[in-house]
Design an enzyme around this catalytic site. Sequence first.
Site, PDB file in Angstrom:
ATOM      1  N   ARG A 154       6.751  31.410  -6.971  1.00 49.97           N
ATOM      2  CA  ARG A 154       6.250  30.161  -6.474  1.00 49.97           C
ATOM      3  C   ARG A 154       6.964  29.110  -7.414  1.00 49.97           C
ATOM      4  NH1 ARG A 154       4.097  33.277  -4.087  1.00 49.97           N
ATOM      5  NH2 ARG A 154       5.939  32.782  -2.798  1.00 49.97           N
ATOM      6  N   ASN A 178      -3.035  21.081  -6.977  1.00 49.53           N
ATOM      7  CA  ASN A 178      -1.882  21.657  -6.571  1.00 49.53           C
ATOM      8  C   ASN A 178      -1.059  22.094  -7.945  1.00 49.53           C
ATOM      9  OD1 ASN A 178      -2.247  21.315  -3.936  1.00 49.53           O
ATOM     10  ND2 ASN A 178      -0.795  19.692  -3.792  1.00 49.53           N
ATOM     11  N   ASP A 237       2.234  22.828  -7.911  1.00 44.16           N
ATOM     12  CA  ASP A 237       3.653  22.303  -7.890  1.00 44.16           C
ATOM     13  C   ASP A 237       3.811  20.950  -8.626  1.00 44.16           C
ATOM     14  OD1 ASP A 237       3.352  19.911  -6.141  1.00 44.16           O
ATOM     15  OD2 ASP A 237       2.720  21.154  -4.496  1.00 44.16           O
ATOM     16  N   HIS A 244      -5.791  22.440 -11.870  1.00 44.27           N
ATOM     17  CA  HIS A 244      -5.789  23.607 -11.528  1.00 44.27           C
ATOM     18  C   HIS A 244      -4.523  24.382 -12.319  1.00 44.27           C
ATOM     19  CE1 HIS A 244      -8.803  23.735  -8.016  1.00 44.27           C
ATOM     20  NE2 HIS A 244      -9.244  23.708  -9.082  1.00 44.27           N
ATOM     21  N   GLY A 263      -5.728  16.368   2.284  1.00 41.19           N
ATOM     22  CA  GLY A 263      -5.034  17.945   2.455  1.00 41.19           C
ATOM     23  C   GLY A 263      -5.689  18.618   1.616  1.00 41.19           C
ATOM     24  N   ASN A 310      -6.809  14.233   6.476  1.00 39.81           N
ATOM     25  CA  ASN A 310      -6.770  15.635   6.530  1.00 39.81           C
ATOM     26  C   ASN A 310      -6.146  16.031   8.095  1.00 39.81           C
ATOM     27  OD1 ASN A 310      -6.457  18.138   5.576  1.00 39.81           O
ATOM     28  ND2 ASN A 310      -8.705  18.348   5.377  1.00 39.81           N
TER      29      ASN A 310
END
Length: 234
Positions: A59, A92, A94, A109, A175, A201
């Site tokens: 990832r 996220n 990323d 997270h 999202g 969303n």
Amino acid sequence: MQDIQNIVILTGAGISAESGIATFRGPGGLWEGHRVEEVCTPEALAHDPDLVHRFYDLRRAALANVVPNAAHDALARLDREWSGELLIVTQNVDDLHERAGATRMLHMHGELNSALCAACDTRVAWRESLPPGSACATCGAEALRPDIVFFGEMPYRMEVIERALSRADLFVSIGTSGAVYPAAGFVQTARYHGAQTLELNLEPSAGSVYFSEVRLGAAGVLVPEWVEALLTQA
Ligand code: NAD
């Protein structure tokens, strides 16, 4: 929308989908082919560290091949131009919000580009692969792990998030499926404190009924439209 000063935005995997990063509950409810129990729990890390570390290595490496999309860019613009309080809380892992230029944000997270020492809790920026048993530069323990909040672990910065939610005039969820707590409960906290609530969303989330307004569509379209309207009205 009137009298809005303080905004809290929650983003989930859907905001990065148009950048080419798979969502969590994609086809079959898998994350890149894995059940969450295999790659996103403390038990998985203990029983198969090679698999878990390799999963996050892949990832992390994939971040090199993606760029922020129009939704990340729009939130970065809001961050620059909004004179009131703003907190972007992302689920996220990323780094697309910060690469777009957002600064008033936090990763509840964890982050792919960070390693956490399981022995002394020191965090260190990490861009390479992270083999199990990598040594912590602070305490020497061979205990570095991906700095990801697994299911059953406490999300980061909850005091900051709760404080911002209690002051919010507007809470916007973008999202996210509304399946992962405590993030899924933020809408109710914000409402309790009197905030307007808006969901953007592709499909209604599990908690759609709690929002005062729901707009359905792609984040890359909806988010720039919403930001433009908000900044024009302000
Ligand atoms: P999720 O995968 O459970 O839900 C994704 C949501 O995004 C769905 O509601 C879907 O309708 C919506 N969506 C999909 N494409 C969209 C688009 N183009 N525009 C707008 N919405 C779109 O994601 P979640 O609720 O964030 O929970 C998943 C957990 O998995 C998070 O905690 C996160 O840490 C992790 N995760 C992170 C990433 C990432 O960092 N990019 C990717 C996958 C999973």
